[in-house]
Design an enzyme around this catalytic site. Structure first.
Site, PDB file in Angstrom:
ATOM      1  CE1 TYR A  50      85.539   7.288  21.493  1.00  0.00           C
ATOM      2  CE2 TYR A  50      85.241   6.647  23.774  1.00  0.00           C
ATOM      3  CZ  TYR A  50      86.066   7.010  22.730  1.00  0.00           C
ATOM      4  OH  TYR A  50      87.423   7.078  22.936  1.00  0.00           O
ATOM      5  CG  HIS A 108      88.483  12.651  21.558  1.00  0.00           C
ATOM      6  ND1 HIS A 108      87.246  12.072  21.631  1.00  0.00           N
ATOM      7  CD2 HIS A 108      89.353  11.633  21.346  1.00  0.00           C
ATOM      8  CE1 HIS A 108      87.361  10.757  21.459  1.00  0.00           C
ATOM      9  NE2 HIS A 108      88.625  10.472  21.288  1.00  0.00           N
TER      10      HIS A 108
HETATM   11  P1  NDP Z   1      91.560  -2.316  23.035  1.00  0.00           P
HETATM   12  O1  NDP Z   1      93.033  -2.335  22.881  1.00  0.00           O
HETATM   13  O2  NDP Z   1      90.995  -2.194  24.390  1.00  0.00           O
HETATM   14  O3  NDP Z   1      90.995  -3.588  22.295  1.00  0.00           O
HETATM   15  C1  NDP Z   1      89.635  -3.846  22.144  1.00  0.00           C
HETATM   16  C2  NDP Z   1      89.504  -5.056  21.242  1.00  0.00           C
HETATM   17  O4  NDP Z   1      90.193  -6.162  21.823  1.00  0.00           O
HETATM   18  C3  NDP Z   1      88.082  -5.482  21.039  1.00  0.00           C
HETATM   19  O5  NDP Z   1      87.973  -5.995  19.727  1.00  0.00           O
HETATM   20  C4  NDP Z   1      87.899  -6.591  22.063  1.00  0.00           C
HETATM   21  O6  NDP Z   1      86.943  -7.519  21.589  1.00  0.00           O
HETATM   22  C5  NDP Z   1      89.271  -7.221  22.112  1.00  0.00           C
HETATM   23  N1  NDP Z   1      89.617  -7.729  23.443  1.00  0.00           N
HETATM   24  C6  NDP Z   1      89.365  -7.157  24.638  1.00  0.00           C
HETATM   25  N2  NDP Z   1      89.842  -7.899  25.635  1.00  0.00           N
HETATM   26  C7  NDP Z   1      90.415  -8.986  25.067  1.00  0.00           C
HETATM   27  C8  NDP Z   1      91.084 -10.110  25.590  1.00  0.00           C
HETATM   28  N3  NDP Z   1      91.251 -10.258  26.911  1.00  0.00           N
HETATM   29  N4  NDP Z   1      91.566 -11.032  24.716  1.00  0.00           N
HETATM   30  C9  NDP Z   1      91.394 -10.876  23.398  1.00  0.00           C
HETATM   31  N5  NDP Z   1      90.771  -9.819  22.828  1.00  0.00           N
HETATM   32  C10 NDP Z   1      90.273  -8.869  23.665  1.00  0.00           C
HETATM   33  O7  NDP Z   1      91.038  -1.162  22.062  1.00  0.00           O
HETATM   34  P2  NDP Z   1      90.253   0.200  22.046  1.00  0.00           P
HETATM   35  O8  NDP Z   1      90.652   0.783  20.745  1.00  0.00           O
HETATM   36  O9  NDP Z   1      88.826   0.085  22.349  1.00  0.00           O
HETATM   37  O10 NDP Z   1      90.925   1.112  23.184  1.00  0.00           O
HETATM   38  C11 NDP Z   1      90.485   1.063  24.513  1.00  0.00           C
HETATM   39  C12 NDP Z   1      89.759   2.353  24.884  1.00  0.00           C
HETATM   40  O11 NDP Z   1      90.619   3.472  24.688  1.00  0.00           O
HETATM   41  C13 NDP Z   1      88.556   2.709  24.000  1.00  0.00           C
HETATM   42  O12 NDP Z   1      87.422   1.902  24.248  1.00  0.00           O
HETATM   43  C14 NDP Z   1      88.375   4.152  24.299  1.00  0.00           C
HETATM   44  O13 NDP Z   1      87.720   4.322  25.540  1.00  0.00           O
HETATM   45  C15 NDP Z   1      89.828   4.618  24.363  1.00  0.00           C
HETATM   46  N6  NDP Z   1      90.296   5.169  23.076  1.00  0.00           N
HETATM   47  C16 NDP Z   1      90.628   6.500  23.050  1.00  0.00           C
HETATM   48  C17 NDP Z   1      91.077   7.093  21.886  1.00  0.00           C
HETATM   49  C18 NDP Z   1      91.433   8.520  21.890  1.00  0.00           C
HETATM   50  O14 NDP Z   1      91.648   9.097  20.821  1.00  0.00           O
HETATM   51  N7  NDP Z   1      91.530   9.159  23.045  1.00  0.00           N
HETATM   52  C19 NDP Z   1      91.186   6.346  20.638  1.00  0.00           C
HETATM   53  C20 NDP Z   1      90.838   4.938  20.757  1.00  0.00           C
HETATM   54  C21 NDP Z   1      90.429   4.394  21.964  1.00  0.00           C
HETATM   55  P3  NDP Z   1      85.703  -8.004  22.526  1.00  0.00           P
HETATM   56  O15 NDP Z   1      84.827  -6.802  22.736  1.00  0.00           O
HETATM   57  O16 NDP Z   1      85.061  -9.061  21.695  1.00  0.00           O
HETATM   58  O17 NDP Z   1      86.304  -8.515  23.796  1.00  0.00           O
END
Ligand code: NDP
Length: 273
Positions: A50, A108
């Site tokens: 990240y 990962h």
């Molecule tokens: P999420 O499912 O947490 O969604 C994040 C998105 O949703 C952002 O665009 C955010 O925008 C928006 N969002 C957040 N809260 C709200 C809400 N209450 N209402 C509407 N929209 C919302 O996605 P991620 O892909 O980030 O997954 C979460 C975490 O999982 C990652 O940050 C990471 O730490 C982990 N991860 C791990 C992976 C792996 O391979 N191990 C792969 C992908 C993710 P905004 O910022 O504008 O709120």
């Protein structure tokens, strides 16, 4: 606010709800971590790839909470797998974050084509014994890779962090985890918002007065998963933490179960490297 914790198979425990740092810009990470901890989260999910581990460390120091009150996860990236590489990758992550040990270190992705995840796992076992990581787990592992590392080492990962949301419910993998004492941790838990307007989610939101995102995150909690939504907005972080004053009914849980479409937003772990 007291938040629920899940017991890990090594005797430790993890907050069930946390926040993730994927795609959080490096220059905003310290602020997001501070906002998250100020809102009440006690689990932060990072990763070397990240590119924001230094900001994670800065945010932790600025929040100045006692070290044992914050659970910090990071991950070994795919090109650092293998015995020597993993050892140095973990040391580099610790140096960037500025901690003597993280609470959870994950592999990962399994990257089965490069076939180094078993050596990587054995190295994490050694690093745990040396006190550089408190708990060890994996991410994006399937049943075959889990069976192999458990069979070869006898050490069961405490967590498998996998893509999980209403359109990808992962019931077979969750059942394997439950049978082996592995916590399922959901990544991309909001599923890019694709289920926000689906009737089972929208109806539950209307009944409870909660947002679709809160309904979906509550669904993860009631499945027994740990969940790590991301928001760069302080209001989004607060909204995603506000899950403990309502409950989905059995009928609502069953209705959301019908949304499963086996649909990934990310790569297929069986072929990704
Ligand atoms: P999420 O499912 O947490 O969604 C994040 C998105 O949703 C952002 O665009 C955010 O925008 C928006 N969002 C957040 N809260 C709200 C809400 N209450 N209402 C509407 N929209 C919302 O996605 P991620 O892909 O980030 O997954 C979460 C975490 O999982 C990652 O940050 C990471 O730490 C982990 N991860 C791990 C992976 C792996 O391979 N191990 C792969 C992908 C993710 P905004 O910022 O504008 O709120």
């Amino acid at each position: 606010m007291t938040q629920p914790r899940l017991t890990l198979n090594d005797g430790r425990s993890i907050p069930q709800l946390g926040f993730g740092l994927w795609q959080v810009p490096a220059d905003q990470t310290a602020r997001v971590v501070q906002d998250g901890l100020a809102a009440g989260y006690r689990l932060v999910d990072g990763a070397a790839i990240y590119g924001n581990e230094a900001g994670l460390g800065d945010g932790l120091r600025q929040a100045a909470l006692p070290r044992d009150q914050v659970f910090v996860t990071t991950k070994v990236w795919n090109d650092r797998q293998g015995t020597g590489e993993t050892r140095s990758a973990v040391e580099e992550s610790l140096a960037r974050i500025g901690l003597d040990a993280v609470d959870l270190m994950l592999i990962h992705w399994p990257c089965p084509a490069q076939d180094r995840y078993l050596d990587t796992w054995k190295t994490l076992i050694d690093l745990r014994a040396e006190g550089r990581v408190n708990s060890i787990g994996v991410s994006n592992f399937g049943v075959a890779e889990l069976e192999r590392i458990i069979g070869e080492t006898g050490v069961v990962p405490v967590v498998n962090q996998i893509e999980l949301h209403p359109r990808l419910q992962q019931s077979a993998l969750r059942a394997f985890h439950a049978a082996h004492g592995i916590v399922t941790q959901s990544w991309t838990p909001l599923g890019q918002g694709k289920s926000f307007t689906a009737a089972p989610v929208a109806d539950a939101a209307a009944r409870t007065g909660k947002s679709p995102a809160q309904v979906i995150l509550r669904w993860h909690l009631q499945l027994g998963c740990s969940v790590i939504p991301r928001s760069t907005r302080a209001a989004g972080l607060a909204e995603n933490l506000n899950l403990f004053d309502f409950t989905l009914t059995d009928a609502e849980m069953a209705a959301i179960a019908t949304l499963d479409a086996g649909e990934r937003t990310g790569p297929d772990p069986a072929v990704f490297s």
